[in-house]
Design an enzyme around this catalytic site. Structure first.
Site, PDB file in Angstrom:
ATOM      1  N   HIS A   1      -5.596   3.236  -2.467  1.00  8.05           N
ATOM      2  CA  HIS A   1      -6.344   1.981  -2.592  1.00  8.05           C
ATOM      3  C   HIS A   1      -5.848   0.950  -1.588  1.00  8.05           C
ATOM      4  CE1 HIS A   1      -7.999  -1.719  -4.178  1.00  8.05           C
ATOM      5  NE2 HIS A   1      -8.919  -0.958  -4.744  1.00  8.05           N
TER       6      HIS A   1
ATOM      7  N   GLU B   1      -8.218  -0.541   1.502  1.00  8.97           N
ATOM      8  CA  GLU B   1      -8.176  -1.995   1.648  1.00  8.97           C
ATOM      9  C   GLU B   1      -7.086  -2.515   2.565  1.00  8.97           C
ATOM     10  OE1 GLU B   1      -8.726  -4.251  -1.793  1.00  8.97           O
ATOM     11  OE2 GLU B   1     -10.559  -3.145  -2.265  1.00  8.97           O
TER      12      GLU B   1
ATOM     13  N   HIS C   1     -14.520   4.121  -5.481  1.00  5.08           N
ATOM     14  CA  HIS C   1     -13.981   4.254  -4.120  1.00  5.08           C
ATOM     15  C   HIS C   1     -14.102   5.694  -3.617  1.00  5.08           C
ATOM     16  CE1 HIS C   1     -12.591   0.217  -3.617  1.00  5.08           C
ATOM     17  NE2 HIS C   1     -11.781   0.267  -4.652  1.00  5.08           N
TER      18      HIS C   1
HETATM   19 CO    CO Z   1     -10.842  -1.510  -5.288  1.00 11.52          CO
END
Ligand code: CO
Length: 301
Positions: free
Chosen positions: A178, A210, A243
């Site tokens: 993530h 991210e 995701h």
């Molecule tokens: Co997220």
């Protein structure tokens, strides 16, 4: 001596999983609170349920509860299914109301990032309340990618998880973590990469949605390995939710990793969209973290 005694206590605990957890107090006063970000993808939920069920089986006499940190997901589930999943704060208030004295908070997070900090904030705040609305003790387990040892444990799990695919020397596993921008914990992904390199150099490439390493960093590394012809994309997350389905493997998403990799010349791409929470070895690792916490707490006392 202290070490020997705590090792003995641990050994006894492992031998008798139903032994009372946290102190010699009445075991009915102890509860576990599993904390997950949550998922709105129904098929992905089994990853979280597997972790909860494994903890329940290991500690049959401890009351195990579940909470989600994502309000958007909690509200979506409530609306769609009627199931009400509390926030960590709501769950702790409820446990207090029901008379529990010792709570072990068990985050299912991969890195000690922003989300993990938030869980600790709530746990510490409740742990600091004295009197009627407080607990005797609130402890929090460490996340999975926790320093060198945690990353090595996860690297071992990934080696087992992909052992079949690693037999083919032309295949690499691309893992999507993530990531947490503006947080030092993001470095845990590089720590994991190091542990994977030591086990199978050039076969695992870790990136994040991210933060860094990004998919561009992953591709730059991949280019150093022309022997790799085939890629397997898989989430480095507890659940294979939004995701994994969209940012990793989304065929209609121009910015998904699968499409970016294809655009850049990698044509043979498979996906393995199974959350790490479904992996029995990850569930065992979570249980190990509970014992490690107990060991650390009893050493302090
Ligand atoms: Co997220």
């Amino acid at each position: 001596m202290q070490k020997i005694i705590s090792a003995l206590i641990l050994a006894i605990l492992i031998m008798i999983p139903s032994a009372s957890f946290a102190h010699d107090e009445d075991e009915s006063k102890s509860a576990f609170l599993v904390v997950s970000f949550g998922t709105s993808v129904p098929e992905a939920r089994k990853a979280i349920d597997n972790l909860v069920d494994t903890v329940k089986k290991e500690f049959p006499s401890v009351d195990v509860r579940l909470s989600f940190t994502s309000n958007i997901i909690r509200r979506k589930i409530q609306k769609e299914t009627g199931e009400s999943i509390p926030t960590p704060a709501q769950a702790l208030a409820q446990l207090n109301d029901e008379g529990y004295s010792y709570v072990t908070v068990i985050p299912t997070h991969m890195i000690p990032g922003e989300e993990y900090d938030e869980v600790c904030n709530v746990a510490n705040a409740f742990g600091g309340i004295s009197g009627k609305f407080g607990f005797e003790e609130v402890n929090v387990c460490r996340p999975f990618l926790d320093g060198v040892k945690g990353c090595e444990a996860v690297a071992d799990i990934l080696m087992k998880r992909f052992s079949d695919k690693l037999k083919d020397n032309e295949t690499a596993i691309i893992l999507m973590g993530h990531g947490t921008p503006e947080h030092i914990a993001n470095a845990q992904y590089l720590q994991l990469q190091l542990a994977l390199n030591q086990r199978a150099y050039g076969r695992f490439f870790v990136g994040t949605v991210e933060s860094a390493p990004s998919i561009n960093d992953v591709m730059a590394e991949l280019k150093r390995h022309p022997e790799i012809k085939k890629l397997i994309l898989s989430p480095l997350m507890i659940v294979a939710g939004d995701h994994a389905q969209n940012d990793l493997a989304g065929k209609d998403e121009p910015e998904s990793w699968i499409n970016i990799l294809k655009k850049n010349g990698w044509n043979e791409i498979d996906t393995y969209l199974v959350g790490l929470g479904e992996d029995e070895n990850m569930a065992r690792e979570l249980v190990r973290k509970i014992y490690a916490l107990y060991d650390a707490v009893s050493e302090e006392e």
